[in-house]
Motif scaffolding. Structure first.
Motif, mmCIF file in Angstrom:
data_model
loop_
_atom_site.group_PDB
_atom_site.id
_atom_site.type_symbol
_atom_site.label_atom_id
_atom_site.label_comp_id
_atom_site.label_asym_id
_atom_site.label_seq_id
_atom_site.Cartn_x
_atom_site.Cartn_y
_atom_site.Cartn_z
ATOM 1 N N CYS A 40 18.925 -26.545 35.243
ATOM 2 C CA CYS A 40 20.299 -26.782 35.692
ATOM 3 C C CYS A 40 21.314 -26.212 34.711
ATOM 4 O O CYS A 40 21.061 -26.152 33.504
ATOM 5 N N SER A 42 24.725 -27.303 32.960
ATOM 6 C CA SER A 42 25.123 -28.661 32.607
ATOM 7 C C SER A 42 26.529 -28.688 32.025
ATOM 8 O O SER A 42 27.044 -27.678 31.532
ATOM 9 N N MET A 236 24.418 -32.450 35.773
ATOM 10 C CA MET A 236 23.463 -31.364 35.946
ATOM 11 C C MET A 236 23.589 -30.797 37.360
ATOM 12 O O MET A 236 23.630 -31.548 38.334
ATOM 13 N N ASN A 238 21.795 -27.994 39.915
ATOM 14 C CA ASN A 238 20.611 -27.130 40.024
ATOM 15 C C ASN A 238 20.703 -26.046 41.099
ATOM 16 O O ASN A 238 19.802 -25.204 41.210
#
Length: 407
Positions: A40, A42, A236, A238
């Motif tokens: 991910c 972040s 996070m 993704n």
């Protein structure tokens, strides 16, 4: 945007697990793990306290180094703050435990701790917890809820929420969980919060959105005026929603930011309402101030005053306490412009009108203030800026809880 059932596991690709590692508490879960199936981007915000826990410094390094993040391990009971090199070693050992168990790089693993300051973490129990949780990772709502309960300390309820929103013609999801009950004060307030989204967004824009939203949500709550050593919010993203990556501000960015604002504000208010020993949520809304900065200063002063908080607990419509807090806040205003109201689900009542107290119905005031959430509403009549802050009442139980916190 719509609220949906779930929390940290709501977005595509996110899993969670929890376990009873026996770090401090007995007979309950005290470790949690959040994991994304893919790396991910972040973003994070962290405590403004100069004394920062080892885990905070570890996570700051990951976020600022522009490294991908794929997992977070959280423990409750011991804060890993003021622990020297041994504290950093515990962070590394935990991250390397995840690397071994899940095959992800240890420098993509964030760690977070909450609990007693100045105690060393039992590394063997941390690593054993990681080993136990890795095969139990699950994307179910139940797994996310269990994780939100494992990170609690003096919280009386777990805190989680999730929303769906539209971006780039597809449905994306944002879910999160937080903990926090005491040692809470703005910039940042004491808390741990973890957000997971499947939206695709550039890191710089994710950080911009998170920083701006935190300023108006988590940084607008206070319980006791103490800013923790461990405050951490990690978000996070993704990209599994499949939208075209958000790379500039525009409609898609605003859609994501709206969802982020809703989630963070909801979690922040739940934390304020669950303040240690609290019996009700205490909200201050300041409108028509000269500037947003003044509005925020005034609102935070109102909910941060111990005398104001005690009045809310006692259901005492002693408006002088709230005006007094405004007066020493540092914001400049003319008291002869101010109107002050008490509001709740039980009604509203003006008690101060542009420099003059109003003779009001005490029974009506008592009815309003007996509600589970009470708002002090202040109209400054000096501009068009506004802000809202949240806190809780000050009860006898707050002292009881914190007088023996280590035991």
């Amino acid at each position: 945007m719509k609220e949906i059932k779930g929390g940290i596991t709501a977005a595509k690709g996110f899993k969670a697990a929890s376990c009873a590692a026996g770090i401090k508490y007995q007979g309950r879960t005290d470790m949690a793990m959040v994991y994304s199936e893919v790396p991910c981007v972040s973003a994070g915000t962290f405590t403004s306290n100069v004394v920062k826990a080892a885990c905070v410094q570890w996570d700051m390094n990951i976020v600022k180094a522009n490294k991908p993040m794929q997992a977070v391990v959280i423990n409750s009971g011991i804060a890993n703050a003021c622990t020297g090199q041994e504290g950093f070693d515990a962070c590394e050992a935990t991250a390397k435990g995840v690397e071994k168990a899940l095959g992800v790089s240890f420098d993509s693993v964030a760690v977070a701790s909450t609990g007693v300051i100045g105690m060393q973490l039992p590394v063997d129990k941390l690593v054993a917890g990681v080993v136990a949780m890795a095969p139990a990772l699950d994307d179910s709502i139940e797994a996310g809820t269990a994780a939100s309960k494992a990170i609690m300390t003096t919280d009386t309820v777990n805190k989680e929420i999730a929303v769906d929103f539209q971006v780039g013609g597809v449905t994306a999801t944002l879910g999160g969980m937080s903990k926090g009950s005491g040692m809470i004060h703005p910039n940042m307030c004491t808390m741990l919060a973890f957000l997971g989204t499947d939206v695709a967004i550039e890191k710089s824009l994710l950080q911009k959105a998170v920083s701006e939203v935190v300023a108006d949500s988590f940084n607008m709550i206070t319980v006791d005026g103490d800013t923790s050593t461990n405050d951490t919010l990690l978000c996070m993203a993704n990209g599994l929603a499949g939208n075209t990556t958000i790379s500039s501000e525009g409609a898609d960015y605003e859609s994501f930011k709206e969802a982020l604002t809703f989630v963070c504000t909801n979690l922040a208010k739940r934390m304020a309402a669950d303040g240690e020993g609290a019996s009700k949520l205490f909200e201050a809304k300041v409108v028509n101030a000269k500037s947003v900065a003044d509005a925020k200063t005034l609102a935070r002063a109102i909910v941060g005053s111990n005398l104001s908080k005690a009045a809310i607990f006692g259901c005492d419509a002693n408006f002088g306490r709230f005006l007094c807090a405004m007066g020493y806040s540092g914001a400049d205003f003319d008291q002869n412009d101010v109107e002050l109201f008490f509001k709740s689900v039980n009604g509203e009542l003006k008690v101060f009108d542009k420099g003059t107290p109003i003779v009001f119905d005490e029974d009506k005031a008592l009815e309003i203030m007996k509600a589970d959430a009470v708002t002090v509403y202040v109209d400054m009549h000096e501009g068009d800026a506004e802000a809202t802050a949240w806190g809780c009442d000050l009860t006898y139980d707050y002292v009881k809880i914190n007088a023996d916190y280590r035991s």
